[in-house]
Scaffold this active site. Structure first.
Site, PDB file in Angstrom:
ATOM      1  N   HIS A  25       0.941  23.959  37.852  1.00  0.00           N
ATOM      2  CA  HIS A  25       0.438  22.573  37.897  1.00  0.00           C
ATOM      3  C   HIS A  25      -0.699  22.453  36.899  1.00  0.00           C
ATOM      4  O   HIS A  25      -1.864  22.656  37.234  1.00  0.00           O
ATOM      5  CB  HIS A  25      -0.007  22.245  39.330  1.00  0.00           C
ATOM      6  CG  HIS A  25      -0.428  20.825  39.532  1.00  0.00           C
ATOM      7  ND1 HIS A  25      -0.450  20.225  40.778  1.00  0.00           N
ATOM      8  CD2 HIS A  25      -0.845  19.873  38.662  1.00  0.00           C
ATOM      9  CE1 HIS A  25      -0.858  18.980  40.666  1.00  0.00           C
ATOM     10  NE2 HIS A  25      -1.130  18.736  39.382  1.00  0.00           N
ATOM     11  N   HIS A 205       3.904  14.680  42.391  1.00  0.00           N
ATOM     12  CA  HIS A 205       2.588  14.632  43.020  1.00  0.00           C
ATOM     13  C   HIS A 205       2.737  13.814  44.301  1.00  0.00           C
ATOM     14  O   HIS A 205       3.281  12.695  44.270  1.00  0.00           O
ATOM     15  CB  HIS A 205       1.574  13.936  42.123  1.00  0.00           C
ATOM     16  CG  HIS A 205       1.080  14.755  40.971  1.00  0.00           C
ATOM     17  ND1 HIS A 205       1.907  15.376  40.068  1.00  0.00           N
ATOM     18  CD2 HIS A 205      -0.194  15.060  40.582  1.00  0.00           C
ATOM     19  CE1 HIS A 205       1.168  16.022  39.175  1.00  0.00           C
ATOM     20  NE2 HIS A 205      -0.108  15.844  39.460  1.00  0.00           N
ATOM     21  N   GLU A 208      -1.993  13.828  47.366  1.00  0.00           N
ATOM     22  CA  GLU A 208      -3.254  14.186  46.676  1.00  0.00           C
ATOM     23  C   GLU A 208      -4.333  13.280  47.273  1.00  0.00           C
ATOM     24  O   GLU A 208      -5.234  13.735  47.975  1.00  0.00           O
ATOM     25  CB  GLU A 208      -3.120  13.979  45.164  1.00  0.00           C
ATOM     26  CG  GLU A 208      -4.404  14.267  44.399  1.00  0.00           C
ATOM     27  CD  GLU A 208      -4.292  13.978  42.889  1.00  0.00           C
ATOM     28  OE1 GLU A 208      -3.338  13.307  42.453  1.00  0.00           O
ATOM     29  OE2 GLU A 208      -5.211  14.429  42.149  1.00  0.00           O
ATOM     30  N   ASP A 286      -4.680  21.976  37.276  1.00  0.00           N
ATOM     31  CA  ASP A 286      -4.456  20.530  37.142  1.00  0.00           C
ATOM     32  C   ASP A 286      -4.855  20.027  35.745  1.00  0.00           C
ATOM     33  O   ASP A 286      -3.998  19.895  34.873  1.00  0.00           O
ATOM     34  CB  ASP A 286      -5.203  19.766  38.252  1.00  0.00           C
ATOM     35  CG  ASP A 286      -4.572  18.417  38.577  1.00  0.00           C
ATOM     36  OD1 ASP A 286      -3.488  18.100  38.050  1.00  0.00           O
ATOM     37  OD2 ASP A 286      -5.175  17.675  39.384  1.00  0.00           O
ATOM     38  N   ASP A 287      -6.142  19.742  35.543  1.00  0.00           N
ATOM     39  CA  ASP A 287      -6.640  19.244  34.243  1.00  0.00           C
ATOM     40  C   ASP A 287      -7.918  20.025  33.935  1.00  0.00           C
ATOM     41  O   ASP A 287      -9.034  19.525  34.161  1.00  0.00           O
ATOM     42  CB  ASP A 287      -6.947  17.742  34.342  1.00  0.00           C
ATOM     43  CG  ASP A 287      -5.710  16.944  34.707  1.00  0.00           C
ATOM     44  OD1 ASP A 287      -4.889  16.695  33.813  1.00  0.00           O
ATOM     45  OD2 ASP A 287      -5.551  16.594  35.899  1.00  0.00           O
TER      46      ASP A 287
HETATM   47  N1  ADE Z   1      -2.350  13.153  35.790  1.00  0.00           N
HETATM   48  C1  ADE Z   1      -3.156  14.126  35.362  1.00  0.00           C
HETATM   49  N2  ADE Z   1      -3.800  14.675  36.408  1.00  0.00           N
HETATM   50  C2  ADE Z   1      -3.365  14.040  37.517  1.00  0.00           C
HETATM   51  C3  ADE Z   1      -3.638  14.156  38.893  1.00  0.00           C
HETATM   52  N3  ADE Z   1      -4.516  15.045  39.376  1.00  0.00           N
HETATM   53  N4  ADE Z   1      -3.014  13.329  39.742  1.00  0.00           N
HETATM   54  C4  ADE Z   1      -2.161  12.418  39.286  1.00  0.00           C
HETATM   55  N5  ADE Z   1      -1.862  12.263  38.004  1.00  0.00           N
HETATM   56  C5  ADE Z   1      -2.451  13.080  37.113  1.00  0.00           C
HETATM   57 ZN    ZN Z   2      -1.720  16.926  38.654  1.00  0.00          ZN
END
Ligand code: ADE
Ligand code: ZN
Length: 346
Positions: A25, A205, A208, A286-287
């Site tokens: 992810h 997703h 969340e 994630d990011d």
């Molecule tokens: N796009 C990038 N990161 C995300 C996240 N955590 N949740 C949903 N969309 C995303």
């Molecule tokens: Zn994500």
């Protein structure tokens, strides 16, 4: 693996760093470092509304998912050329290899780029070339999962799927991301059904920020094989049983949950609870540039906050390979490597 040797708590960070693992992810656009955003803006002759790298970094203070997405999509707007996508993915894959990631499945958001006139060929071409080179030069395997933006229409997603078909063999799966609340999985029922017919792996997703109901419909309507995040599932006992019974992996992202205020502090994260309930949970970044850490930062900070131990480390690393979309013989090879690391760790 049973008979794990005891590992002193002060040696745990070292074990977490050197253990083989998979990352399942990671939004590749979420790996764009501020320095690279500035460099690409300059290379492409684009203006960005920040005067320095530091000013941009200071903007990374989020209150929820949407407050992050606004900045994330703006950051991705510096990507124009095939080489830009290559450079971005290459930089991530180098960091992942240093974190002992043996295999990774990269999300990308084509609609963020095609809406600006960047072609699917440019996006997939650059990302795929980086994956091929990384295998040869860094020894890390990487594949691509194309995500639909759920704040856009299903019609838009269908068009995106159509544009991706010439590159079918360079994309292993389809995902669903962007603003969750108000955009339930069932909005994309038909395009996921079509993606399934085309033989793509499916993920989404869900849970969340959104309710457990979205996890149910991701499973029952979209028929996904993994849930991305899924941390809200612990609010629904029947859902927890379903996830455990069917061994549906959750790709959990602790630092993301912290930075997007899904949890008030890392110590309040439910990762331990998910594992105790027998779920196939994994740890992911994630990011990473926006949330303050790559994969090993997620492992070390979460283990420290929750007091997790070597058995949890083994389970999470093993789950990451089990949950991946690699073939059974590659899974076996990676898990053998994991077992060797634990057996020889002194
Ligand atoms: N796009 C990038 N990161 C995300 C996240 N955590 N949740 C949903 N969309 C995303
Ligand atoms: Zn994500």
């Amino acid at each position: 693996m049973n008979l794990l040797k005891p590992v002193a708590p002060d040696r745990l960070p070292e074990l977490l760093k050197c253990m083989p693992k998979a990352e399942l992810h990671i939004h590749i656009e979420g790996s764009l470092e501020p320095e690279m955003i500035f460099a690409l803006a300059q290379r492409n002759g684009l203006a960005i509304p920040y005067s320095s790298v530091d000013e941009l970094r200071r903007a990374y203070a989020f209150t929820n998912l949407q407050s992050f997405l606004d900045i994330y999509y703006a950051g991705a707007s510096v990507l124009l050329k095939e080489q830009d996508f290559y450079d971005m993915a290459r930089a991530y894959l180098q960091k992942a290899a240093a974190d002992k990631v043996l295999h990774t499945e990269l999300f990308f958001d084509p609609q963020t780029h095609t809406v600006r006139g960047v072609s699917m060929e440019t996006v997939v071409g650059g990302l795929h070339r980086a994956c091929v080179d990384a295998q040869a030069e860094l020894g890390i395997s990487a594949s691509l999962i194309m995500c639909f933006l759920r704040h856009l229409s299903e019609e838009d997603a269908f068009e995106t799927l159509e544009q991706a078909l010439p590159f079918r063999d360079q994309i292993i799966g389809i995902g669903l991301d962007s603003g969750e609340v108000g955009n339930p999985p069932e909005k994309f029922a038909r395009v996921f059904a079509r993606s399934r017919e085309l033989g793509f792996h499916l993920v989404a997703h869900a849970g969340e920020e959104g309710p457990p109901a979205y996890v149910w419909t991701a499973l029952d309507v979209l028929k996904v094989e993994r849930i991305d995040h899924g941390v809200q599932s612990s609010r629904d006992a029947a859902l927890m049983q379903r996830l455990a019974r069917d061994r549906i992996p959750l790709t959990v992202c602790p630092l993301s949950n912290l930075k997007l205020c899904v949890v008030p502090e890392l110590a309040a994260h439910n990762l331990r609870q998910l594992l105790d309930a027998g779920l196939v949970a994994t740890v992911n970044s994630d990011d990473p540039t926006y949330f303050g850490g790559y994969l090993n930062d997620n492992f070390t900070q979460t283990f420290a906050a929750l007091g997790l131990d070597a058995q949890h480390a083994y389970t999470l690393a093993r789950n990451s390979f089990e949950a991946s979309f690699i073939d059974e013989s590659a899974k076996r090879r990676y898990i053998d490597q994991l077992n060797e690391t634990f057996a020889s760790f002194q």
